[in-house]
Design a protein around this motif. Structure first.
Motif, PDB file in Angstrom:
ATOM      1  N   PRO A 155      10.458  19.354   2.622  1.00 55.84           N
ATOM      2  CA  PRO A 155      11.737  18.650   2.527  1.00 55.84           C
ATOM      3  C   PRO A 155      12.923  19.605   2.739  1.00 55.84           C
ATOM      4  N   GLU A 156      12.859  20.804   2.162  1.00 53.48           N
ATOM      5  CA  GLU A 156      13.979  21.738   2.281  1.00 53.48           C
ATOM      6  C   GLU A 156      14.340  22.004   3.741  1.00 53.48           C
ATOM      7  N   GLU A 157      13.313  22.382   4.536  1.00 57.52           N
ATOM      8  CA  GLU A 157      13.573  22.731   5.932  1.00 57.52           C
ATOM      9  C   GLU A 157      14.149  21.556   6.708  1.00 57.52           C
ATOM     10  N   GLU A 161      18.749  20.266   8.572  1.00 51.23           N
ATOM     11  CA  GLU A 161      19.246  19.840   9.875  1.00 51.23           C
ATOM     12  C   GLU A 161      19.931  18.480   9.834  1.00 51.23           C
ATOM     13  N   LEU A 162      19.954  17.845   8.701  1.00 52.72           N
ATOM     14  CA  LEU A 162      20.493  16.494   8.629  1.00 52.72           C
ATOM     15  C   LEU A 162      21.861  16.488   7.952  1.00 52.72           C
ATOM     16  N   SER A 163      22.586  15.421   8.214  1.00 50.66           N
ATOM     17  CA  SER A 163      23.854  15.270   7.505  1.00 50.66           C
ATOM     18  C   SER A 163      23.534  14.963   6.049  1.00 50.66           C
ATOM     19  N   GLU A 164      24.513  15.119   5.202  1.00 51.83           N
ATOM     20  CA  GLU A 164      24.282  14.920   3.764  1.00 51.83           C
ATOM     21  C   GLU A 164      23.774  13.506   3.472  1.00 51.83           C
ATOM     22  N   GLU A 165      24.386  12.568   4.172  1.00 53.39           N
ATOM     23  CA  GLU A 165      24.030  11.159   3.966  1.00 53.39           C
ATOM     24  C   GLU A 165      22.579  10.881   4.392  1.00 53.39           C
ATOM     25  N   LYS A 168      20.052  12.474   2.041  1.00 51.61           N
ATOM     26  CA  LYS A 168      19.899  11.737   0.786  1.00 51.61           C
ATOM     27  C   LYS A 168      18.989  10.527   1.002  1.00 51.61           C
ATOM     28  N   GLU A 169      19.215   9.868   2.125  1.00 49.95           N
ATOM     29  CA  GLU A 169      18.419   8.682   2.441  1.00 49.95           C
ATOM     30  C   GLU A 169      16.936   9.041   2.583  1.00 49.95           C
ATOM     31  N   LEU A 170      16.686  10.150   3.265  1.00 54.29           N
ATOM     32  CA  LEU A 170      15.319  10.592   3.498  1.00 54.29           C
ATOM     33  C   LEU A 170      14.638  10.976   2.183  1.00 54.29           C
ATOM     34  N   ARG A 171      15.398  11.668   1.366  1.00 55.27           N
ATOM     35  CA  ARG A 171      14.860  12.104   0.080  1.00 55.27           C
ATOM     36  C   ARG A 171      14.551  10.896  -0.805  1.00 55.27           C
ATOM     37  N   GLN A 172      15.408   9.887  -0.705  1.00 60.20           N
ATOM     38  CA  GLN A 172      15.183   8.670  -1.490  1.00 60.20           C
ATOM     39  C   GLN A 172      13.924   7.947  -1.023  1.00 60.20           C
ATOM     40  N   LEU A 173      13.697   8.001   0.302  1.00 58.65           N
ATOM     41  CA  LEU A 173      12.486   7.364   0.835  1.00 58.65           C
ATOM     42  C   LEU A 173      11.233   8.079   0.340  1.00 58.65           C
ATOM     43  N   LEU A 174      11.311   9.420   0.382  1.00 62.91           N
ATOM     44  CA  LEU A 174      10.184  10.219  -0.107  1.00 62.91           C
ATOM     45  C   LEU A 174       9.896   9.865  -1.564  1.00 62.91           C
ATOM     46  N   TYR A 175      10.958   9.859  -2.336  1.00 57.78           N
ATOM     47  CA  TYR A 175      10.815   9.543  -3.749  1.00 57.78           C
ATOM     48  C   TYR A 175      10.215   8.153  -3.931  1.00 57.78           C
ATOM     49  N   GLY A 176      10.698   7.223  -3.115  1.00 54.61           N
ATOM     50  CA  GLY A 176      10.239   5.832  -3.221  1.00 54.61           C
ATOM     51  C   GLY A 176       8.734   5.689  -3.032  1.00 54.61           C
TER      52      GLY A 176
END
Ligand code: A3P
Ligand code: MG
Ligand code: MG
Length: 383
Positions: A155-157, A161-165, A168-176
């Protein structure tokens, strides 16, 4: 709802839907189980196995964001084959090694790796996006193979390369994905899901399998999400996807072409017979849950225009393993080879595309960043 119906209601033509003729290609045998705990500590047992709890409501309403704010992403996992190696040294007797004339202990298997790598290779003939990069070292007669992440594994890497928004969306999906697992599993048979506990993605249960594919023997581990003692003792793969994948025909087609192939490859290689999909709405809430038998997936995708074919997947895996054996002959834990494949445009639309022609093998220099066999493994006093 026509597409949803077609996707959900494939009736097996005859016989027991648990009988999976495709899994016979791998001649699977479970040889062990292990667990990784919240601190990534290895346990040579099944303590982290989860038990599937079927949601009682038609529209479950599981909020996948719950608890997200306090979720801490685990550290980067570069040592991705270590748990498998740990299992090897805890289970030496399961390799039935016959001491060779020169006294060298052999594991009596051509390959040791993790399930994800095999699933990735199997999907390669239909991949048009992600490249494949696999580090291989031949050691004591066995090819150890470790996938090098070119995608979302760290996830860190990826997030850099992504915008903050977007991040966050990607991280939320992972968490989901992990939160869904919590909503539909318990820690003991007949137990209730505990959705108040913080989600910890390090806690994992693995099966270890011995498989035979044509002339190749393999030992590998695969993480398994749950076990269902109330439904014929099936292992269960849990997945989330968007509700549009269930409701909108064009989306359903993409889902079948790109997502189901991965889920199928992941499950068929691990002897997981049942897949439970939680479908989420735009609010990141699960609004439908459907299950599928792994054995039915190849039939479910048949209504695609040029569907993917399990035979092609197994055949490519066989060719890939043959390629590794033919190109890598030096057995030395310091010799690392990088086996790669780059996607060309839309291979699934090219009936004459032969992906093995695009596989390359390159010997890395000493001290390569891709060396992955740790010292504690090569210097183990059990050899
Ligand atoms: P979903 O796939 O349901 O979104 P798995 O399904 O393989 O058991 O993985 C469980 C969850 O881990 C995924 O749930 C996803 O949230 C997360 N995950 C971890 N690594 C991932 C990766 N490389 N790509 C996609 N999802 C990943
Ligand atoms: Mg999993
Ligand atoms: Mg899963």
């Amino acid at each position: 709802m026509a597409a949803a119906k077609a996707f959900l209601q494939h009736e097996p033509e005859s016989g027991n839907p648990r009988h999976d003729p495709w899994s016979a290609n791998l001649k699977l045998d479970e040889v062990g189980r292990f667990s990784m705990d919240r601190d990534r500590k290895f346990h040579n047992d099944e303590r982290m196995m989860r038990y599937y709890v079927k949601p009682s409501a038609e529209v479950p309403g599981f909020a996948l964001r719950d608890g997200y704010e306090t979720w801490t992403t685990p550290e980067d996992e570069k040592d991705h084959i270590n748990e498998m190696l740990m299992w090897v040294i805890h289970n030496k007797e399961k390799f039935q090694e016959q001491p060779s004339e020169d006294g060298i202990v052999s594991l009596n298997t051509d390959f040791v790796c993790k399930r994800g790598l095999l699933a990735r290779v199997m999907c390669t003939p239909y991949e048009n996006n992600e490249e494949l990069a696999i580090a291989v070292t031949k050691f004591r007669g066995t090819y150890f193979m470790c996938e090098i992440s070119t995608v979302l594994l760290s996830p860190e890497e990826e997030l850099e390369e992504l915008s903050e928004e977007e991040a966050k969306e990607l991280r939320q999906l992972l968490y989901g994905g992990y939160k869904f697992e919590q909503y539909v599993t318990a820690d003991k048979p007949g137990g209730e899901p505990d959705t108040t506990k913080p989600v910890n993605s390090c806690e994992q249960f693995y099966r270890v399998l011995r498989a035979g594919l044509k002339s190749h023997s393999l030992v590998y581990c695969g993480e398994v999400d749950a076990y269902d003692p109330e439904d014929d003792n099936q292992f269960v793969e849990l997945k989330t996807s968007r509700i549009a994948d269930l409701l909108i025909p064009r989306r359903t087609n993409n889902f079948k072409r790109f997502k189901l192939i991965r889920t199928w490859a992941q499950s068929v290689t691990t002897g997981v017979d049942k897949i439970v999909y939680g479908f989420r709405d735009d609010n990141n809430t699960i609004c439908a849950v459907r299950d599928l038998q792994t054995s039915q997936i190849p039939a479910i995708v048949q209504d695609l225009d040029s569907p993917w074919n399990p035979r092609v997947c197994f055949s490519f895996l066989d060719q890939f393993l043959k390629f590794v054996k033919s190109r890598i002959t030096i057995a030395n834990h310091k010799s690392v080879y990088l086996v790669t494949w780059q996607p060309s445009k839309k291979p699934w639309n090219k009936p004459y595309y032969d992906p093995i022609k695009d596989v390359r093998c390159e010997r890395m220099g000493r001290d390569s960043d891709h060396a992955f066999l740790p010292q504690w493994f090569v210097e183990w006093d059990g050899w």
